[in-house]
Design a protein around this motif. Structure first.
Motif, PDB file in Angstrom:
ATOM      1  N   PHE A 115      40.059  39.367  44.885  1.00  0.00           N
ATOM      2  CA  PHE A 115      40.621  40.396  44.003  1.00  0.00           C
ATOM      3  C   PHE A 115      39.700  41.626  44.005  1.00  0.00           C
ATOM      4  N   GLU A 117      40.580  45.287  45.468  1.00  0.00           N
ATOM      5  CA  GLU A 117      40.605  46.503  44.629  1.00  0.00           C
ATOM      6  C   GLU A 117      39.641  47.560  45.169  1.00  0.00           C
ATOM      7  N   HIS A 126      41.383  49.194  47.879  1.00  0.00           N
ATOM      8  CA  HIS A 126      42.420  50.115  47.369  1.00  0.00           C
ATOM      9  C   HIS A 126      41.789  51.433  46.946  1.00  0.00           C
ATOM     10  N   GLU A 146      48.934  47.388  36.740  1.00  0.00           N
ATOM     11  CA  GLU A 146      49.314  47.021  38.108  1.00  0.00           C
ATOM     12  C   GLU A 146      50.836  46.925  38.256  1.00  0.00           C
ATOM     13  N   GLU A 199      48.716  43.556  45.441  1.00  0.00           N
ATOM     14  CA  GLU A 199      48.976  43.555  44.003  1.00  0.00           C
ATOM     15  C   GLU A 199      49.848  42.378  43.569  1.00  0.00           C
ATOM     16  N   HIS A 214      47.503  39.802  42.569  1.00  0.00           N
ATOM     17  CA  HIS A 214      46.760  40.130  41.345  1.00  0.00           C
ATOM     18  C   HIS A 214      47.640  39.949  40.116  1.00  0.00           C
TER      19      HIS A 214
HETATM   20 FE   LIG Z   1      45.269  45.023  41.749  1.00  0.00          FE
END
Ligand SMILES: [Fe+2]
Ligand SMILES: [Fe+2]
Length: 290
Positions: free
Chosen positions: A104, A108, A111, A155, A186, A189
Motif C-alpha cells: 500500500f 501510494e 502514485h 480514495e 486503489e 486499498h
Molecule cells: Fe490508495
C-alpha cells in the motif's frame, strides 16, 4: 482485527500487478491541448449555466486545469494518507496485514510520483490546492476509525474519476493510462480500508457511547462535504479564463445540479457505510457538498 485471507489475497494481487513507475508511462514532450483531458461530464461546471454559456475551447482549457488540480489534490491527499498508514501498520493489531500495508505504502508513493510528474511536465505554474488537516478530538480508537475511513472516502472519490476517465477514448492515452493504473491499485486499498473499518466499527460499538459514535459519523459527513468542495478550484477557473472565480466557486458548490453529482460520487460509499454501520448509524451519513 485483520481479515487475513483478504490481506493475503491483496498482497498477492499487488505483487502480480507490480510495476516500475519510472518505466510505466510513455511521457510526451507535450500533450495535445486540442482535446479534453477530463471528460466534459466530469468537469466541475457540468450541468450548470457556466457550462452551457461558455464555448468548447474554454471547456477544454478547464479540463486541462481541472486535471492538474485533481492530480495536485491527489498528491497532497496521498501524502496525508501515507502518514496515517505508516502510523497504523506498525501497531500490534495490524501485524497480520503488514505485508499488504507495505505494498500500500509503496503504491501510494508511486502514485504521488506519477501525479506530481504529470503536473511538473504539463501543469505550468504550481496549482495551489487547499488541504486542511481535518481536526477532531475523539478517543484514540475512534480517531483511528475516522482516519482509516477518511482515507478510503478520499480514495473512493478519486476512483469515481479514475473509472470514468480511463474508459473515455477521447482523452490522451497518457491521461487514461494514469487513471487506469491508479484505479488498479486503489481497488486493493479501498477493499482493505473497508475491511479494517468494519472491524474497527464492530469493536467501537462495544466500547463507546452512542452519542460519541453518532458524533463521529457526523464528522465523516463533514469530511465528505469538505472533500467535495476541494473539487472546486478558483485557480483552475481563473486559468481557464473565467472571471469572478470565488463567486463562481460558491455558486457551483450550491447548484442543485451539482448536488446530484455529489451524491453520485459518494453513492457507493454511502451504501457500504449503511451496511457496515447498520440502519441506526448508517442513516446519519449525508452528502451535501456545501
Ligand atoms: Fe490508495
Ligand atoms: Fe493513490
Amino acid at each position: 482485527m485483520i481479515d487475513t485471507k483478504l490481506f493475503t489475497h491483496l498482497a498477492d494481487r499487488s505483487t502480480r500487478l507490480s510495476y516500475d513507475v519510472r518505466k510505466e508511462f510513455d511521457w510526451q514532450d507535450d500533450l495535445s491541448r486540442d482535446v479534453f483531458w477530463l471528460p466534459e461530464n466530469l468537469l466541475s461546471v457540468y450541468g450548470t449555466n457556466y457550462a452551457t454559456s461558455c464555448d468548447i475551447e474554454t471547456l477544454k482549457k478547464l479540463s486541462h486545469q481541472e486535471t492538474i488540480g485533481l492530480f495536485r489534490l491527489f498528491v497532497k491527499g496521498e501524502s496525508d494518507l501515507l502518514q496515517t498508514i505508516l502510523d497504523i501498520m506498525v501497531r500490534e493489531e495490524f501485524s497480520e496485514g503488514f505485508d499488504y500495508f507495505s505494498h500500500f505504502v509503496e503504491e501510494e508513493n508511486q502514485h504521488m510520483w506519477f501525479f506530481a510528474e504529470f503536473c511538473r511536465r504539463y501543469g505550468g505554474k504550481d496549482m495551489p490546492v487547499k488541504i486542511l488537516k481535518f481536526q477532531s478530538q475523539f478517543p484514540p480508537a475512534v480517531e483511528r476509525f475516522l482516519s482509516i475511513s477518511r482515507i478510503f472516502l478520499f480514495e473512493e472519490m478519486g476512483d469515481w474519476f479514475n473509472v470514468r476517465a480511463m474508459n473515455d477514448d477521447r482523452l490522451p492515452e497518457l491521461v487514461r493510462h494514469i487513471h487506469r493504473r491508479h484505479h488498479l491499485d486503489e481497488a486493493g486499498h479501498i477493499a482493505a480500508g473497508w475491511s479494517v473499518a468494519e472491524n474497527m466499527w464492530n469493536r467501537l460499538t462495544e466500547t463507546e457511547r452512542p452519542d460519541v459514535l453518532e458524533s463521529a459519523i457526523n464528522n465523516l459527513s463533514s469530511f465528505i462535504d469538505w472533500s467535495l468542495q476541494n473539487l472546486y478550484n478558483p485557480e483552475a477557473y481563473r486559468r481557464a479564463g473565467f472571471d469572478n472565480v470565488y463567486e463562481m466557486r460558491q455558486e457551483l458548490i450550491e447548484d442543485p445540479e451539482r448536488e446530484k453529482v455529489h451524491s453520485d460520487i459518494f453513492s457507493k460509499s454511502r451504501k457500504k457505510f449503511e451496511k457496515i454501520l447498520g440502519p441506526e448509524y448508517g442513516s446519519i451519513i449525508t452528502v451535501k457538498g456545501k
